[in-house]
Enzyme design. Structure first.
Site, short mmCIF file in Angstrom:
data_model
loop_
_atom_site.label_atom_id
_atom_site.label_comp_id
_atom_site.label_asym_id
_atom_site.label_seq_id
_atom_site.Cartn_x
_atom_site.Cartn_y
_atom_site.Cartn_z
N HIS A 1 0.85 -1.20 0.00
CA HIS A 1 0.00 0.00 0.00
C HIS A 1 0.88 1.24 0.00
O HIS A 1 1.75 1.41 0.86
CB HIS A 1 -0.92 0.00 1.21
CG HIS A 1 -1.98 -1.07 1.12
ND1 HIS A 1 -2.34 -1.87 2.16
CD2 HIS A 1 -2.72 -1.49 0.05
CE1 HIS A 1 -3.28 -2.72 1.76
NE2 HIS A 1 -3.52 -2.50 0.47
N GLU B 1 1.84 3.75 3.05
CA GLU B 1 2.40 3.18 4.29
C GLU B 1 3.93 3.21 4.21
O GLU B 1 4.58 2.19 4.06
CB GLU B 1 1.83 1.77 4.49
CG GLU B 1 0.30 1.78 4.56
CD GLU B 1 -0.36 0.41 4.39
OE1 GLU B 1 0.36 -0.60 4.34
OE2 GLU B 1 -1.59 0.36 4.31
N ARG C 1 -3.32 4.75 -1.90
CA ARG C 1 -3.17 3.39 -1.36
C ARG C 1 -2.94 2.35 -2.46
O ARG C 1 -2.13 1.43 -2.32
CB ARG C 1 -4.46 3.03 -0.59
CG ARG C 1 -4.62 1.57 -0.20
CD ARG C 1 -5.96 1.41 0.54
NE ARG C 1 -6.37 0.03 0.71
CZ ARG C 1 -6.09 -0.72 1.78
NH1 ARG C 1 -5.40 -0.22 2.78
NH2 ARG C 1 -6.52 -1.96 1.87
N HIS D 1 2.89 -3.83 6.55
CA HIS D 1 1.91 -2.76 6.35
C HIS D 1 1.97 -1.79 7.54
O HIS D 1 2.74 -1.97 8.47
CB HIS D 1 0.50 -3.36 6.26
CG HIS D 1 0.25 -4.15 5.01
ND1 HIS D 1 -0.47 -3.66 3.96
CD2 HIS D 1 0.64 -5.40 4.66
CE1 HIS D 1 -0.53 -4.58 3.00
NE2 HIS D 1 0.14 -5.65 3.40
N GLU E 1 1.18 -4.92 10.87
CA GLU E 1 0.71 -3.53 10.78
C GLU E 1 1.60 -2.78 11.76
O GLU E 1 1.45 -2.92 12.98
CB GLU E 1 -0.76 -3.42 11.20
CG GLU E 1 -1.73 -4.13 10.28
CD GLU E 1 -1.98 -3.40 8.96
OE1 GLU E 1 -1.54 -2.23 8.82
OE2 GLU E 1 -2.61 -4.01 8.07
#
Ligand SMILES: [Zn+2]
Length: 418
Positions: free
Chosen positions: A163, A166, A221, A291, A365
């Site tokens: 993405h 990020e 994104r 991510h 994440e």
């Protein structure tokens, strides 16, 4: 006489490519290139006027030659030398024709095979590399660039920047490479990992999207692919995989941020990585996708609420990883199946990797939990990457140990890779 030897490949290409540390078998014959250049010659021809240029172009057009200088017949000029590699069966004919046309020439190399072998010598008799001294004054093949280890090694795949917005992702992949290279000598854990595993690192998965997030839309994104019918561009590269494609948690609307794309693997980035992982799935034991943000370590499934067959092993790997991460600065990560820990999403790379036989599939994440969100300051790159390194090293180290899955026999048949 034919000699076989093992060789290792280590290629390092940053940004949009992969770092490959792998082993392949390379057969080598007694003659380099199977002696295919034996008797081939290189002529240096100097046409002295325009007529000779025309004759020469015609002559070279009639036989299959390999022009060395200039690199196209259209660039042949009078009084400029032409170097041409001629196959052994054509040398005699060309010599006769040049003599007949009175065009000045010399045979520059009378046996090309010999000259080729002089340049590098036979690989099998050369000292190909050593850990402490790398010889910068000989030519090295790709095979000679890596560390020579056993031919079969388990592998870890890490991708970052699926993405675009990020940004901490690509920062981490680069950090990983830096650490792998710099701490190899002094860090015994890293040394063991590098010796016993191959790591494939893709620093920026979604190159076009990442670029767009630098130039135009910081919060972009998706990829940047065009859509024939809609003005909206891009596909969510983490909804484009062929695993419950475009079902719950993905959108079929091209303008949405979670657009699954017109068909699975429609995005070249996804298609390329899927192809690579399919090819290497027997060796790749861990798939890790980086991510942000949420401070979570997720494992399958994303697309459904169900427990994976090797839950015990994956769960304990996740537990150990977040514990190691916490030990750096006390930052807490939640961990668990993506569907229950984050949300349900279909067509994700992590689920795809798992379904294709990679037993340890994770999505990180990274920091933070929303205070800075995607705008995580540069000052936090170091601590974020430092703590994440601990987690990734822990997962990787776990691959070197056995884990009993506690699976039923039926599952074993369905998941023979576990
Ligand atoms: Zn993401």
């Amino acid at each position: 006489m034919a000699v076989n030897f093992r060789c290792a490949v280590q290629t390092l290409v940053l940004l949009g490519c992969v770092i490959i540390l792998s082993n392949v078998l390379c057969p080598v014959g007694a003659y380099l290139y199977n002696n295919r250049y034996a008797g081939d010659q290189v002529f240096r021809i100097t046409p002295s006027n325009k007529e000779e240029v025309q004759v020469l172009k015609k002559l070279l057009g009639n036989i299959k030659v390999d022009l060395w200088q200039p690199n196209s017949a259209s660039l042949i000029r009078h009084n400029a030398t032409v170097d041409v590699h001629v196959r052994r069966n054509d040398t005699r004919g060309l010599r006769t024709r040049l003599q007949k046309e009175h065009i000045d020439f010399k045979v520059y190399i009378s046996n090309l095979q010999k000259e080729i072998e002089k340049q590098t010598g036979h690989r099998s008799s050369r000292k190909r590399r050593s850990e402490s001294q790398y010889d910068y004054e000989v030519y090295h093949s790709l095979e000679e660039l890596g560390k020579r280890t056993r031919s079969y090694k388990k592998a870890v795949w890490i991708d970052c920047g699926v993405h675009a917005r990020e940004w901490i992702g690509p920062a981490f992949c680069q950090w990983f490479v830096k650490e792998a290279l710099h701490s190899y000598q002094d860090d015994s854990v890293m040394r063991r990992l590098m010796n016993q595993l191959n790591f494939y690192i893709m620093p920026v998965f979604n190159v076009d999207g990442y670029h767009f997030s630098w130039t135009t839309d910081r919060f972009w994104r998706k990829t940047r692919s065009k859509n024939a019918k809609y003005h909206c561009r891009g596909v969510d590269a983490n909804r484009n995989w062929k695993v419950k494609w475009c079902e719950e948690g993905a959108s079929s609307q091209p303008c949405d941020d979670t657009y699954c794309g017109p068909f699975p693997e429609s995005e070249p980035e996804v298609k390329a990585v899927a192809k690579f992982l399919r090819k290497h799935k027997k060796r790749v034991k861990a798939y890790i996708s980086i991510h942000a943000y949420a401070q979570m370590l997720l494992y399958p499934y994303s697309y459904k609420y169900a427990t994976i067959p090797n839950f015990n092993c994956v769960e304990s790997a996740a537990h150990n990883a977040v514990t190691a991460l916490y030990s750096a600065y006390g930052v807490r990560y939640r961990y668990g199946p993506a569907s229950t820990t984050l949300y349900v999403s279909s067509g994700s790379s992590m689920d795809w990797a798992y379904r294709n036989g990679i037993p340890y599939a994770f999505a990180f994440e990274l920091r933070d939990t929303g205070y800075f969100g995607f705008l995580l300051p540069e000052a936090l790159i170091n601590p974020t990457c430092t703590e994440t390194m601990r987690a990734v090293k822990t997962i990787s180290s776990g691959l070197l140990k056995k884990c009993e899955t506690g699976m039923h026999e039926l599952d074993r048949e369905r998941y023979p890779y576990l």
